[in-house]
Design a protein around this motif. Structure first.
Motif, short mmCIF file in Angstrom:
data_model
loop_
_atom_site.label_atom_id
_atom_site.label_comp_id
_atom_site.label_asym_id
_atom_site.label_seq_id
_atom_site.Cartn_x
_atom_site.Cartn_y
_atom_site.Cartn_z
N GLN A 31 0.55 -0.80 -0.13
CA GLN A 31 0.24 -0.19 0.21
C GLN A 31 1.04 1.33 -0.43
N PRO A 32 0.25 2.43 -0.47
CA PRO A 32 0.98 3.68 0.17
C PRO A 32 1.34 3.95 0.85
N ASN A 33 2.68 4.29 0.95
CA ASN A 33 3.22 4.55 2.41
C ASN A 33 4.05 2.97 3.56
N GLN A 34 3.29 2.16 3.04
CA GLN A 34 3.92 0.36 3.63
C GLN A 34 5.00 0.90 3.24
N ALA A 35 5.31 -0.05 4.23
CA ALA A 35 7.21 -0.38 4.74
C ALA A 35 7.20 -2.35 4.45
N ARG A 36 7.66 -2.99 3.90
CA ARG A 36 8.19 -4.12 4.43
C ARG A 36 8.93 -5.39 4.65
N TYR A 37 9.45 -6.10 5.09
CA TYR A 37 10.35 -6.25 5.32
C TYR A 37 10.42 -7.89 3.84
N ARG A 52 20.66 -12.48 -0.57
CA ARG A 52 22.23 -11.65 -1.73
C ARG A 52 22.27 -10.73 -0.02
N ASP A 53 20.73 -9.41 -0.06
CA ASP A 53 20.94 -9.50 1.36
C ASP A 53 19.04 -9.21 2.10
N ASP A 54 19.20 -8.74 2.94
CA ASP A 54 17.88 -8.85 3.71
C ASP A 54 17.56 -6.74 3.77
N THR A 55 16.25 -6.54 2.97
CA THR A 55 16.13 -5.67 3.11
C THR A 55 14.64 -5.31 3.79
N ILE A 56 14.53 -3.69 3.81
CA ILE A 56 13.31 -3.07 4.15
C ILE A 56 12.87 -1.71 3.08
N ILE A 57 11.79 -2.69 1.81
CA ILE A 57 11.42 -1.50 0.59
C ILE A 57 10.11 -0.80 1.88
N GLY A 91 1.44 8.85 16.63
CA GLY A 91 0.78 7.70 16.86
C GLY A 91 -0.16 7.19 15.36
N ALA A 92 -0.59 7.81 14.93
CA ALA A 92 -1.41 7.40 13.67
C ALA A 92 -0.57 6.81 12.43
N ILE A 93 0.66 6.58 12.46
CA ILE A 93 1.59 5.83 11.64
C ILE A 93 1.03 4.13 12.65
N LYS A 94 1.07 3.23 11.59
CA LYS A 94 0.89 2.04 11.80
C LYS A 94 2.56 1.36 12.03
N TYR A 95 2.69 0.33 12.11
CA TYR A 95 3.60 -0.53 12.31
C TYR A 95 4.03 -0.78 11.05
N TYR A 96 4.98 -0.84 10.92
CA TYR A 96 5.54 -0.75 8.88
C TYR A 96 4.83 -0.01 8.14
N PHE A 97 4.43 1.42 8.47
CA PHE A 97 4.58 2.22 7.57
C PHE A 97 5.34 3.56 7.58
N ALA A 98 5.13 4.41 6.47
CA ALA A 98 6.17 5.91 6.85
C ALA A 98 4.97 6.90 7.00
N ALA A 99 5.61 7.74 7.21
CA ALA A 99 4.76 9.16 6.39
C ALA A 99 5.83 10.88 6.13
N GLU A 136 11.70 11.96 6.45
CA GLU A 136 10.54 10.67 6.09
C GLU A 136 10.58 9.67 7.31
N LEU A 137 9.20 9.73 8.16
CA LEU A 137 9.28 9.02 9.48
C LEU A 137 8.76 7.76 9.20
N ALA A 138 9.55 6.28 9.58
CA ALA A 138 9.37 5.38 9.87
C ALA A 138 8.88 4.74 10.99
N ARG A 139 7.82 4.19 11.24
CA ARG A 139 7.90 3.29 12.17
C ARG A 139 8.11 2.17 12.47
N THR A 140 9.42 1.10 11.96
CA THR A 140 9.75 -0.28 12.10
C THR A 140 10.62 0.04 13.14
N GLY A 141 12.17 -1.30 13.29
CA GLY A 141 12.61 -1.27 13.96
C GLY A 141 13.19 -2.60 13.73
#
Length: 366
Positions: A82-88, A99-104, A167-175, A185-190
């Motif tokens: 989805q738009p603004n989503q992060a994914r391992y 080859r590598d692990d990544t967050i996109i 607080g409205a940014i869900k886990y593995y999303f960004a804004a 760019e603010l991402a809520r991962t870790g």
């Protein structure tokens, strides 16, 4: 490697001023610790810790068909993001190895691909050589900085400084937004097992952001934290480290990342090899172990069952979150990988007992 041949991040001067212990990592001179690994670990688990992750590779891909192209290079799904989503995700080779692990991150009009520093050049060459017509690729690593705030008081620290509702940014999303007046760019991962945020900013603004967060962080107990604490935190949280739980010869299936392998995708590099491995089912896999004594298991130590060598340790350390008990991951035979299996680790010629336990070792209270 001589330190004069190592790169420094935009925050190199800040680490020196703080008296950080510096060491080579991924081609950079990076802070391993500041006040001490235990203090920094405690801050992240109970309050907040701040990490400089600017050594990681940052590539931006835009244009027509980027999602389809990336889907062919990785085992997890990209096109369905989805738009603004992060994914391992994992870039796989022909044998199914990593080859590598990544967050996109699927940002507005582009995809941000964040890769491990040690693999940055390798991954840039792969992407450059395989990109189709119509796709533009930019390596912004040198022009960008990445600061991570991790810990249960991260939101409390950052929200008064931000113009976005964090607080409205869900886990593995960004804004998109500003922190302390700096565009980010603010991402809520870790990578610690705690709640937290990653702040991507231009390199020239990194110092001002770091200093402001360090100052404001006093009210929540924030400490700057190095890669030493980060490694212990991610191990407790059961998260893989490239070169340990994943590499060119260890597949995502072996690393227990089955959830990240989408066989329903039409095709991707390594799909056939992974399907064959899954069908055979007899592959070695990563298991978590708790040592019975105080001797820590280290990467490369042999693992035994009934006198039979069944694998090797991939990571190991005392775990403060488990009262200092020594934990480890090991790549072991399938028949001894289930929780409850009793194994032995060869530590300098002596066998030390260990028990396989479910991963992760530590889960935060939500």
């Amino acid at each position: 490697m001589a330190t004069e041949n190592l790169a420094r991040t935009a925050l190199g001067a800040a680490h020196e001023r703080l008296g950080a212990k510096l060491s080579p990592f991924g081609g950079f001179l990076m802070p391993i610790q500041y006040s001490g690994i235990l203090d920094e670990h405690r801050a992240v688990r109970s309050a907040a810790g701040m990490f400089d992750l600017s050594h990681m590779g940052q590539f931006v891909a835009s244009g027509s068909g980027v999602d389809v192209w990336l889907d062919g290079l990785t085992c997890n799904a990209v096109a369905s993001m989805q738009p603004n989503q992060a994914r391992y995700n994992v870039f796989t080779n022909d044998r199914g190895g990593a080859r590598d692990d990544t967050i996109i991150y699927r940002m507005a009009g582009s995809f941000l691909i964040v890769v491990n520093a040690s693999n940055s050049q390798k991954m840039w060459r792969l992407l450059e050589s395989s990109k189709p017509a119509g796709v533009a690729l930019v390596n912004r690593t040198a022009e960008s900085a990445l600061v991570a705030i991790q810990g249960p008081r991260s939101l409390e620290l950052l929200q008064p400084l931000a113009d976005a509702d964090l607080g409205a940014i869900k886990y593995y999303f960004a804004a998109q937004g500003k922190v302390a007046g700096i565009t980010a760019e603010l991402a809520r991962t870790g990578y610690t097992g705690e709640d937290g945020f990653e702040l991507f900013v231009r390199a020239e603004h990194a110092q001002a952001l770091w200093d402001r967060l360090l100052s404001e962080g006093k009210r929540v107990g924030l400490l700057p934290a190095g890669l030493g604490a980060r490694d212990v935190l991610r191990l407790e949280a059961g998260m893989p480290l490239y070169g340990h739980e994943l590499d060119e010869d260890i597949t995502p299936l072996q690393a227990r990342l089955d959830w990240a392998v989408k066989f329903a995708k039409p095709d991707f590099i390594g799909k056939a090899a992974l399907a064959e491995q899954r069908a055979a089912g007899d592959y070695r896999r990563i298991a978590g172990m708790v040592m019975e004594g105080k001797a820590p298991a280290r990467a490369g130590y042999g693992v035994y069952f009934g006198g039979r060598n069944v694998g090797e340790v991939r990571s190991g350390a005392p775990a403060p979150a488990l009262g200092g008990r020594c934990i480890a991951t090991a790549l072991v035979a399938r028949d001894v990988s289930a929780p409850g299996s009793r194994l032995e680790v060869d530590i300098r010629g002596q066998r030390h007992g260990a028990t396989v336990v479910p991963l992760p070792f530590y889960k935060r209270t939500k």
